[in-house]
Design a protein around this motif. Sequence first.
Motif, PDB file in Angstrom:
ATOM      1  N   HIS A  53       0.884  -1.231  -0.193  1.00 35.33           N
ATOM      2  CA  HIS A  53      -0.072   0.179  -0.002  1.00 35.33           C
ATOM      3  C   HIS A  53       0.805   1.273  -0.107  1.00 35.33           C
ATOM      4  N   PRO A  54       1.408   1.668  -1.205  1.00 31.56           N
ATOM      5  CA  PRO A  54       2.458   2.846  -1.239  1.00 31.56           C
ATOM      6  C   PRO A  54       1.755   4.056  -0.774  1.00 31.56           C
ATOM      7  N   GLN A  55       2.525   4.783   0.087  1.00 29.09           N
ATOM      8  CA  GLN A  55       2.063   5.954   0.600  1.00 29.09           C
ATOM      9  C   GLN A  55       1.886   7.174  -0.527  1.00 29.09           C
ATOM     10  N   SER A  56       2.807   7.121  -1.265  1.00 27.32           N
ATOM     11  CA  SER A  56       2.872   8.220  -2.363  1.00 27.32           C
ATOM     12  C   SER A  56       2.552   7.660  -3.914  1.00 27.32           C
ATOM     13  N   HIS A  57       1.282   6.978  -3.674  1.00 32.63           N
ATOM     14  CA  HIS A  57       0.681   6.284  -4.812  1.00 32.63           C
ATOM     15  C   HIS A  57       0.198   7.158  -5.876  1.00 32.63           C
ATOM     16  N   HIS A  58      -0.575   8.427  -5.358  1.00 34.03           N
ATOM     17  CA  HIS A  58      -1.075   9.261  -6.261  1.00 34.03           C
ATOM     18  C   HIS A  58      -0.123   9.964  -7.283  1.00 34.03           C
ATOM     19  N   LEU A  59       0.768  10.472  -6.276  1.00 37.89           N
ATOM     20  CA  LEU A  59       1.816  11.303  -6.888  1.00 37.89           C
ATOM     21  C   LEU A  59       2.788  10.500  -7.969  1.00 37.89           C
ATOM     22  N   ALA A  60       3.060   9.397  -7.740  1.00 33.20           N
ATOM     23  CA  ALA A  60       3.855   8.326  -8.425  1.00 33.20           C
ATOM     24  C   ALA A  60       3.084   8.181  -9.938  1.00 33.20           C
ATOM     25  N   LEU A  61       1.784   8.066  -9.779  1.00 37.98           N
ATOM     26  CA  LEU A  61       0.953   7.578 -11.095  1.00 37.98           C
ATOM     27  C   LEU A  61       0.894   9.078 -11.800  1.00 37.98           C
ATOM     28  N   GLN A  62       0.969  10.246 -11.190  1.00 38.55           N
ATOM     29  CA  GLN A  62       1.038  11.275 -11.819  1.00 38.55           C
ATOM     30  C   GLN A  62       2.337  11.442 -12.455  1.00 38.55           C
ATOM     31  N   ILE A  63       3.384  11.095 -11.919  1.00 36.00           N
ATOM     32  CA  ILE A  63       4.702  11.157 -12.231  1.00 36.00           C
ATOM     33  C   ILE A  63       4.893  10.347 -13.706  1.00 36.00           C
ATOM     34  N   GLU A  64       4.408   9.114 -13.489  1.00 37.16           N
ATOM     35  CA  GLU A  64       4.456   8.268 -14.711  1.00 37.16           C
ATOM     36  C   GLU A  64       3.893   8.968 -15.913  1.00 37.16           C
ATOM     37  N   LYS A  65       2.961   9.613 -15.936  1.00 38.42           N
ATOM     38  CA  LYS A  65       2.245  10.205 -17.143  1.00 38.42           C
ATOM     39  C   LYS A  65       2.844  11.523 -17.556  1.00 38.42           C
ATOM     40  N   MET A  66       3.006  12.286 -16.387  1.00 43.43           N
ATOM     41  CA  MET A  66       3.824  13.739 -16.831  1.00 43.43           C
ATOM     42  C   MET A  66       5.468  13.391 -17.302  1.00 43.43           C
ATOM     43  N   SER A  67       6.092  12.014 -16.845  1.00 37.55           N
ATOM     44  CA  SER A  67       7.281  11.983 -17.443  1.00 37.55           C
ATOM     45  C   SER A  67       7.466  11.324 -18.464  1.00 37.55           C
ATOM     46  N   GLY A  68       6.551  10.604 -18.753  1.00 39.23           N
ATOM     47  CA  GLY A  68       6.357   9.676 -20.019  1.00 39.23           C
ATOM     48  C   GLY A  68       7.073   8.303 -19.616  1.00 39.23           C
ATOM     49  N   GLY A  69       7.073   7.881 -18.416  1.00 34.20           N
ATOM     50  CA  GLY A  69       7.586   6.703 -17.938  1.00 34.20           C
ATOM     51  C   GLY A  69       6.661   5.582 -17.867  1.00 34.20           C
ATOM     52  N   TRP A  70       7.146   4.545 -17.010  1.00 29.42           N
ATOM     53  CA  TRP A  70       6.222   3.250 -16.867  1.00 29.42           C
ATOM     54  C   TRP A  70       6.628   2.567 -15.699  1.00 29.42           C
ATOM     55  N   PHE A  71       5.832   1.732 -15.212  1.00 29.53           N
ATOM     56  CA  PHE A  71       6.231   0.721 -14.105  1.00 29.53           C
ATOM     57  C   PHE A  71       6.407  -0.562 -14.676  1.00 29.53           C
ATOM     58  N   ASP A  72       7.021  -1.689 -14.048  1.00 30.75           N
ATOM     59  CA  ASP A  72       7.156  -2.984 -14.516  1.00 30.75           C
ATOM     60  C   ASP A  72       7.742  -3.674 -13.047  1.00 30.75           C
ATOM     61  N   SER A  73       7.528  -5.005 -13.217  1.00 33.69           N
ATOM     62  CA  SER A  73       7.870  -5.843 -11.937  1.00 33.69           C
ATOM     63  C   SER A  73       8.667  -7.146 -12.349  1.00 33.69           C
ATOM     64  N   PHE A  74       9.321  -7.640 -11.452  1.00 35.01           N
ATOM     65  CA  PHE A  74      10.472  -8.605 -11.769  1.00 35.01           C
ATOM     66  C   PHE A  74      10.235  -9.713 -10.559  1.00 35.01           C
ATOM     67  N   SER A  75      10.543 -10.775 -11.146  1.00 36.35           N
ATOM     68  CA  SER A  75      10.305 -12.049  -9.982  1.00 36.35           C
ATOM     69  C   SER A  75      11.808 -11.955  -9.225  1.00 36.35           C
ATOM     70  N   ASP A  76      11.695 -12.562  -7.861  1.00 31.09           N
ATOM     71  CA  ASP A  76      12.835 -12.513  -6.887  1.00 31.09           C
ATOM     72  C   ASP A  76      14.005 -13.035  -7.690  1.00 31.09           C
TER      73      ASP A  76
END
Length: 354
Positions: free
Chosen positions: A246-269
């Motif tokens: 439950h990330p505390q800066s959830h909303h901020l990070a989603l805005q940054i993804e859009k504004m910066s043109g970036g993305w999120f991804d995930s990786f196995s251990d």
Amino acid sequence: MRYTGLIERYKDRLPVNSNTNIISLGEGNTPLIKLNNIPKDIGKDVDMYIKYEGLNPTGSFKDRGMTMAVTKAVEEGSKAIICASTGNTSAAAAAYAARAGIKAFVIIPEGKIALGKLAQAMIHGAVILQIKGNFDDGMRMVKEVADHAPVSIVNSINLFRLQGQKTAAFEIVEELGDAPDYHCLPVGNAGNISAHWIGYSEYFKEGKSSKTPKMVGYQAAGAAPFVTGHMVDNPETVATAIRIGHPQSHHLALQIEKMSGGWFDSFSDEDILKAQKFLTEREGIFCEPASATSVAGALQDIQSGKIPEGSSVVCTLTGHGLKDPDTAIGQCDVKPILVNPDLNEVKQAILDNM
Ligand code: F0G
């Protein structure tokens, strides 16, 4: 001139004044190391840099935020700080509280923090509350208890933390002469990715860089709310630093993804540990598992062409490898060779292993 920490260096850009008593351990000013071998190994023409935040005084990027948070807590007359932590924040809080002569209370998930971090919190004299729960439970407790007890919260919901942490972006722009094309970070609470964006945006607005980077956040597959699109109630990963659902800066990070043109991804251990080992073996840089998530991600996206050749890429290595010796040793097949202190035996062992 003697370097005395990031508040002194960036005091014009931080919420301090000439009367502020700065609590510092000389944090910041960490190396930006260009990778020599890995780009060749993967056959890609990219300028790949490591921002080695594990070389901060307590071994993680948290010191950047903690110098600010503790400085302000002391300025406001606080005698105690509190945080929930997956380990690194507790280590930094304990150290900076010791430096300031105030008390640190740290709430950690029982059995789920790396040994080095626990050692730090203990030796610096923090009061350690282990909870039968995870980081998110701890965070909830911190927010509730701060309303009932005279303690200052020093988690990244404390906005002074992000102010301190934004200075990493300043250092990168100054050293490269511009912002990189891509900035890759491991993401847990999403405070650090937010802080970097604040720093890059500040320098861009003032014409100190020609662009802002695409901000790319990588998570562990078992704790990846930004990738699955929903909060995770029972996060699990070997990368305990980012075992957060439950990330505390959830909303901020989603805005940054859009504004910066970036993305999120995930990786196995498995992928995360592979990247940690690759970096140590091929470049001599040792980071903790969570930090290696940024490298796992960057390598995948460079190889697939999502990050194109010719790009400059910075990966933040958030914490030092020595924080988590158990996991490091656990993934090494080669064990120490037992020999007697005898010339022939030692010589033979060398020849056998050349
Ligand atoms: N890497 C390391 C080594 C960390 O310790 C953390 C967070 C992160 C990445 C993620 O940063 O939360 O700003 O997205 N550690 C916190 C702690 C939660 O308690 O030490 P984030």
